[in-house]
Write a protein that holds these residues in place. Sequence first.
Motif, PDB file in Angstrom:
ATOM      1  N   ILE A  16     -14.378 -20.603  24.150  1.00  0.00           N
ATOM      2  CA  ILE A  16     -13.664 -21.418  25.545  1.00  0.00           C
ATOM      3  C   ILE A  16     -12.653 -22.375  24.875  1.00  0.00           C
ATOM      4  CG2 ILE A  16     -13.985 -23.068  27.365  1.00  0.00           C
ATOM      5  CD1 ILE A  16     -17.011 -21.703  27.937  1.00  0.00           C
ATOM      6  N   ILE A  17     -11.434 -22.107  25.237  1.00  0.00           N
ATOM      7  CA  ILE A  17     -10.394 -23.106  24.771  1.00  0.00           C
ATOM      8  C   ILE A  17     -10.305 -24.192  25.703  1.00  0.00           C
ATOM      9  CG2 ILE A  17      -8.049 -23.383  24.096  1.00  0.00           C
ATOM     10  CD1 ILE A  17      -9.576 -21.160  22.489  1.00  0.00           C
ATOM     11  N   GLY A  18     -10.896 -25.429  25.211  1.00  0.00           N
ATOM     12  CA  GLY A  18     -10.561 -26.664  26.283  1.00  0.00           C
ATOM     13  C   GLY A  18     -12.073 -27.173  26.447  1.00  0.00           C
ATOM     14  N   GLY A  19     -12.105 -28.358  26.286  1.00  0.00           N
ATOM     15  CA  GLY A  19     -13.653 -28.620  26.888  1.00  0.00           C
ATOM     16  C   GLY A  19     -13.556 -29.733  27.883  1.00  0.00           C
ATOM     17  N   GLY A  20     -12.392 -29.529  28.934  1.00  0.00           N
ATOM     18  CA  GLY A  20     -12.412 -30.190  30.055  1.00  0.00           C
ATOM     19  C   GLY A  20     -13.265 -30.008  31.123  1.00  0.00           C
ATOM     20  N   THR A  21     -13.371 -30.414  32.232  1.00  0.00           N
ATOM     21  CA  THR A  21     -14.349 -30.289  33.324  1.00  0.00           C
ATOM     22  C   THR A  21     -14.330 -28.564  33.420  1.00  0.00           C
ATOM     23  OG1 THR A  21     -13.637 -31.953  34.275  1.00  0.00           O
ATOM     24  CG2 THR A  21     -15.106 -30.645  35.673  1.00  0.00           C
ATOM     25  N   ALA A  22     -13.543 -27.708  33.445  1.00  0.00           N
ATOM     26  CA  ALA A  22     -13.558 -26.381  34.056  1.00  0.00           C
ATOM     27  C   ALA A  22     -14.296 -25.657  32.608  1.00  0.00           C
ATOM     28  CB  ALA A  22     -12.241 -25.824  33.958  1.00  0.00           C
ATOM     29  N   GLY A  23     -13.762 -26.004  31.350  1.00  0.00           N
ATOM     30  CA  GLY A  23     -14.393 -25.516  30.343  1.00  0.00           C
ATOM     31  C   GLY A  23     -15.958 -25.786  29.930  1.00  0.00           C
ATOM     32  N   CYS A  24     -16.127 -27.028  30.475  1.00  0.00           N
ATOM     33  CA  CYS A  24     -17.667 -27.419  30.251  1.00  0.00           C
ATOM     34  C   CYS A  24     -18.637 -26.769  31.236  1.00  0.00           C
ATOM     35  CB  CYS A  24     -17.891 -28.983  30.373  1.00  0.00           C
ATOM     36  SG  CYS A  24     -17.479 -29.774  28.875  1.00  0.00           S
ATOM     37  N   TYR A  25     -17.899 -26.486  32.645  1.00  0.00           N
ATOM     38  CA  TYR A  25     -18.772 -25.666  33.638  1.00  0.00           C
ATOM     39  C   TYR A  25     -18.827 -24.348  33.146  1.00  0.00           C
ATOM     40  CZ  TYR A  25     -21.139 -25.456  37.850  1.00  0.00           C
ATOM     41  OH  TYR A  25     -22.128 -25.354  38.849  1.00  0.00           O
ATOM     42  N   ALA A  26     -17.817 -23.753  32.762  1.00  0.00           N
ATOM     43  CA  ALA A  26     -17.863 -22.476  32.146  1.00  0.00           C
ATOM     44  C   ALA A  26     -18.672 -22.030  31.327  1.00  0.00           C
ATOM     45  CB  ALA A  26     -16.476 -22.170  31.756  1.00  0.00           C
ATOM     46  N   SER A  31     -24.291 -20.300  29.962  1.00  0.00           N
ATOM     47  CA  SER A  31     -25.677 -20.777  29.061  1.00  0.00           C
ATOM     48  C   SER A  31     -26.718 -20.182  30.136  1.00  0.00           C
ATOM     49  CB  SER A  31     -25.561 -21.972  28.794  1.00  0.00           C
ATOM     50  OG  SER A  31     -25.856 -23.030  29.570  1.00  0.00           O
ATOM     51  N   ARG A  32     -26.466 -20.446  31.464  1.00  0.00           N
ATOM     52  CA  ARG A  32     -27.582 -20.266  32.577  1.00  0.00           C
ATOM     53  C   ARG A  32     -27.654 -18.747  32.683  1.00  0.00           C
ATOM     54  NH1 ARG A  32     -25.621 -24.813  36.734  1.00  0.00           N
ATOM     55  NH2 ARG A  32     -26.823 -26.574  35.811  1.00  0.00           N
ATOM     56  N   THR A  33     -26.719 -18.061  32.547  1.00  0.00           N
ATOM     57  CA  THR A  33     -26.721 -16.548  33.068  1.00  0.00           C
ATOM     58  C   THR A  33     -26.617 -15.563  31.912  1.00  0.00           C
ATOM     59  OG1 THR A  33     -24.458 -16.567  33.402  1.00  0.00           O
ATOM     60  CG2 THR A  33     -25.622 -17.215  35.269  1.00  0.00           C
ATOM     61  N   SER A  34     -26.758 -16.037  30.647  1.00  0.00           N
ATOM     62  CA  SER A  34     -26.820 -15.126  29.538  1.00  0.00           C
ATOM     63  C   SER A  34     -27.198 -15.542  28.477  1.00  0.00           C
ATOM     64  CB  SER A  34     -25.214 -14.642  29.266  1.00  0.00           C
ATOM     65  OG  SER A  34     -24.537 -15.559  28.582  1.00  0.00           O
ATOM     66  N   THR A  35     -27.234 -14.759  27.542  1.00  0.00           N
ATOM     67  CA  THR A  35     -27.903 -15.322  26.160  1.00  0.00           C
ATOM     68  C   THR A  35     -26.643 -15.226  24.971  1.00  0.00           C
ATOM     69  OG1 THR A  35     -28.537 -12.978  25.410  1.00  0.00           O
ATOM     70  CG2 THR A  35     -30.081 -14.459  26.396  1.00  0.00           C
ATOM     71  N   LEU A  36     -25.398 -15.142  25.612  1.00  0.00           N
ATOM     72  CA  LEU A  36     -24.353 -15.121  24.845  1.00  0.00           C
ATOM     73  C   LEU A  36     -24.054 -16.368  23.958  1.00  0.00           C
ATOM     74  CD1 LEU A  36     -21.672 -13.553  27.420  1.00  0.00           C
ATOM     75  CD2 LEU A  36     -22.840 -12.424  25.285  1.00  0.00           C
ATOM     76  N   SER A  37     -23.551 -16.385  22.942  1.00  0.00           N
ATOM     77  CA  SER A  37     -23.168 -17.293  22.171  1.00  0.00           C
ATOM     78  C   SER A  37     -21.776 -17.892  22.496  1.00  0.00           C
ATOM     79  CB  SER A  37     -23.047 -17.071  20.488  1.00  0.00           C
ATOM     80  OG  SER A  37     -22.512 -18.199  19.641  1.00  0.00           O
ATOM     81  N   ALA A 138     -21.243 -32.835  29.647  1.00  0.00           N
ATOM     82  CA  ALA A 138     -21.221 -32.575  28.299  1.00  0.00           C
ATOM     83  C   ALA A 138     -22.536 -32.630  27.760  1.00  0.00           C
ATOM     84  CB  ALA A 138     -20.469 -33.599  27.456  1.00  0.00           C
ATOM     85  N   ASP A 139     -23.521 -33.532  28.527  1.00  0.00           N
ATOM     86  CA  ASP A 139     -24.740 -33.544  28.293  1.00  0.00           C
ATOM     87  C   ASP A 139     -25.390 -32.347  28.352  1.00  0.00           C
ATOM     88  OD1 ASP A 139     -24.714 -35.993  27.115  1.00  0.00           O
ATOM     89  OD2 ASP A 139     -25.505 -36.984  28.573  1.00  0.00           O
ATOM     90  N   ALA A 140     -25.177 -31.927  29.733  1.00  0.00           N
ATOM     91  CA  ALA A 140     -25.760 -30.434  30.133  1.00  0.00           C
ATOM     92  C   ALA A 140     -25.366 -29.251  29.473  1.00  0.00           C
ATOM     93  CB  ALA A 140     -25.272 -30.162  31.659  1.00  0.00           C
ATOM     94  N   VAL A 141     -24.099 -29.392  28.760  1.00  0.00           N
ATOM     95  CA  VAL A 141     -23.731 -28.253  28.055  1.00  0.00           C
ATOM     96  C   VAL A 141     -24.478 -28.280  26.511  1.00  0.00           C
ATOM     97  CG1 VAL A 141     -21.564 -27.414  26.495  1.00  0.00           C
ATOM     98  CG2 VAL A 141     -21.337 -28.139  29.066  1.00  0.00           C
ATOM     99  N   LEU A 142     -24.446 -29.432  25.929  1.00  0.00           N
ATOM    100  CA  LEU A 142     -25.005 -29.602  24.850  1.00  0.00           C
ATOM    101  C   LEU A 142     -26.570 -29.139  24.760  1.00  0.00           C
ATOM    102  CD1 LEU A 142     -23.010 -32.820  23.654  1.00  0.00           C
ATOM    103  CD2 LEU A 142     -22.762 -30.559  22.858  1.00  0.00           C
TER     104      LEU A 142
END
Length: 142
Positions: A16-26, A31-37, A138-142
């Motif tokens: 994901i290029i960019g860690g703004g709101t859209a990048g973080c939510y993506a 992370s919730r719907t797959s086991t992808l890295s 960010a905390d949810a993503v990490l």
Amino acid sequence: MEHILETRQIDTDVLIIGGGTAGCYAALTLSRTSTLSVLIAEKADIRRSGCLAAGVNALNAYITEGRTPQDYADYAAKDAAGIVRQDLLLTAAELFNEVTADLEQLGLVILKDKNGKYVSRGNRNIKINGENIKPILADAVL
């Protein structure tokens, strides 16, 4: 003085290029719907990167009482002089309130009236205490 950049190879399934709101939510959604890295490439700390880094006082994409997702899609298409894909606008608008509920569950403070309903600010907006929207994501993503 010559600077030599350190390089390293990182393997990931999704970049994901960019860690703004859209990048973080993506990243959170993946992370919730797959086991992808998943890897977010961002030039700054994702807790304060992107256009919402300093926070906001409203969510400007919410379907308020008496309105429909189609109302939002029509508004956004008109605002963009018709240079949009109406079907994509409608699909997004149909999910706005679900995403808002998710953000609230993650800890975003959304202002409510005495009856427990969100305080609206116009036809498409609700009031929030959004100075922590990026750290929450960010905390949810990490």
